[in-house]
Design a protein around this motif. Structure first.
Motif, mmCIF file in Angstrom:
data_model
loop_
_atom_site.group_PDB
_atom_site.id
_atom_site.type_symbol
_atom_site.label_atom_id
_atom_site.label_comp_id
_atom_site.label_asym_id
_atom_site.label_seq_id
_atom_site.Cartn_x
_atom_site.Cartn_y
_atom_site.Cartn_z
ATOM 1 N N LYS A 78 -47.978 42.872 -43.960
ATOM 2 C CA LYS A 78 -46.520 42.908 -44.030
ATOM 3 C C LYS A 78 -46.103 43.098 -45.478
ATOM 4 O O LYS A 78 -46.673 42.490 -46.391
ATOM 5 C CB LYS A 78 -45.921 41.611 -43.506
ATOM 6 N N GLU A 112 -43.169 42.263 -47.708
ATOM 7 C CA GLU A 112 -41.971 41.410 -47.722
ATOM 8 C C GLU A 112 -40.757 42.083 -48.364
ATOM 9 O O GLU A 112 -39.655 41.982 -47.824
ATOM 10 C CB GLU A 112 -42.288 40.072 -48.404
ATOM 11 N N LEU A 114 -39.272 44.399 -45.817
ATOM 12 C CA LEU A 114 -38.655 43.653 -44.723
ATOM 13 C C LEU A 114 -37.295 43.090 -45.133
ATOM 14 O O LEU A 114 -36.348 43.087 -44.341
ATOM 15 C CB LEU A 114 -39.580 42.534 -44.259
ATOM 16 N N GLU A 115 -37.172 42.611 -46.372
ATOM 17 C CA GLU A 115 -35.885 42.088 -46.851
ATOM 18 C C GLU A 115 -34.839 43.190 -46.931
ATOM 19 O O GLU A 115 -33.673 42.989 -46.574
ATOM 20 C CB GLU A 115 -36.065 41.414 -48.220
ATOM 21 N N HIS A 116 -35.252 44.386 -47.394
ATOM 22 C CA HIS A 116 -34.313 45.512 -47.435
ATOM 23 C C HIS A 116 -33.858 45.895 -46.027
ATOM 24 O O HIS A 116 -32.688 46.207 -45.807
ATOM 25 C CB HIS A 116 -34.961 46.732 -48.097
ATOM 26 N N LEU A 117 -34.777 45.835 -45.073
ATOM 27 C CA LEU A 117 -34.437 46.174 -43.704
ATOM 28 C C LEU A 117 -33.462 45.170 -43.105
ATOM 29 O O LEU A 117 -32.539 45.537 -42.382
ATOM 30 C CB LEU A 117 -35.714 46.246 -42.866
ATOM 31 N N ARG A 118 -33.647 43.905 -43.430
ATOM 32 C CA ARG A 118 -32.735 42.874 -42.922
ATOM 33 C C ARG A 118 -31.348 42.986 -43.541
ATOM 34 O O ARG A 118 -30.355 42.595 -42.932
ATOM 35 C CB ARG A 118 -33.325 41.492 -43.200
ATOM 36 N N SER A 119 -31.256 43.539 -44.749
ATOM 37 C CA SER A 119 -29.950 43.624 -45.417
ATOM 38 C C SER A 119 -29.128 44.820 -44.938
ATOM 39 O O SER A 119 -27.935 44.900 -45.212
ATOM 40 C CB SER A 119 -30.147 43.715 -46.932
ATOM 41 N N PHE A 129 -26.890 46.927 -42.550
ATOM 42 C CA PHE A 129 -26.002 46.653 -41.445
ATOM 43 C C PHE A 129 -25.194 47.914 -41.169
ATOM 44 O O PHE A 129 -24.577 48.482 -42.069
ATOM 45 C CB PHE A 129 -25.063 45.490 -41.782
#
Length: 173
Positions: A50, A52, A55-60, A62
């Motif tokens: 993974k 990280e 993944l954080e960019h993907l979660r941000s 919207f």
């Protein structure tokens, strides 16, 4: 009679033949080519781990979707002019033989319904529906429209006489 005899020979000892076929050893499948197999040792570890920060960019991220304003929907004919399309002028009610109902056509093209309407109008009232007016009405090339109206005549039947006198002839009524 022949069908009965052939059926007797076809069904003779059917069960034992089926059991014999089913009890035969099944053939083994051919070995796979070595290039088709994916060895697990050749996969780099960066693919399976993974990441990280990603993944954080993907979660941000919207995405918000809204309806276009009503003014943009009213400007559709202007957008059609820019795209080289024109709105449909004539159509059969309920569509033609179950086909999809068209809303616009490319400039310089006609639907079958529009072509029949233009040709029929020109045939019935050639003084009113001149080739120039038909070309302007349907956004066509004037030269192509003149050729179409001159050489394509719908709803006109011509009886060609036979070459020999002995052949039957249709009587024109």
């Amino acid at each position: 009679m022949g069908a009965r005899v052939s059926r007797v020979f076809r069904n003779f000892n059917l069960e034992s033949r089926v059991h014999r076929e089913l009890s035969k050893e099944k053939p083994s499948p051919a070995p796979r080519h070595p290039a088709r197999e994916l060895p697990a040792a050749d996969v780099p570890p960066s693919v399976t781990e993974k990441n990280e920060p990603l993944l954080e960019h993907l979660r941000s991220v919207f995405v918000e979707s809204t309806e276009p304003p009503a003014a943009a929907q009213e400007q559709k004919p202007a957008a059609l002019k820019e795209a080289g399309r024109r709105p449909l002028k004539y159509h059969f009610p309920g569509g033609v033989s179950g086909s999809v109902e068209l809303t616009d056509v490319p400039r310089g093209k006609l639907t079958i319904v529009e072509a029949l309407k233009a040709l029929g109008s020109h045939q019935h009232r050639p003084q009113t529906w001149t080739p120039e007016k038909v070309a302007q009405e349907f956004c066509l090339d004037p030269n192509d429209t003149k050729a179409l109206l001159e050489f394509f005549v719908p709803f006109k039947v011509e009886i060609i006489p036979p070459k020999t006198a002995a052949a039957k002839q249709l009587k024109a009524s």
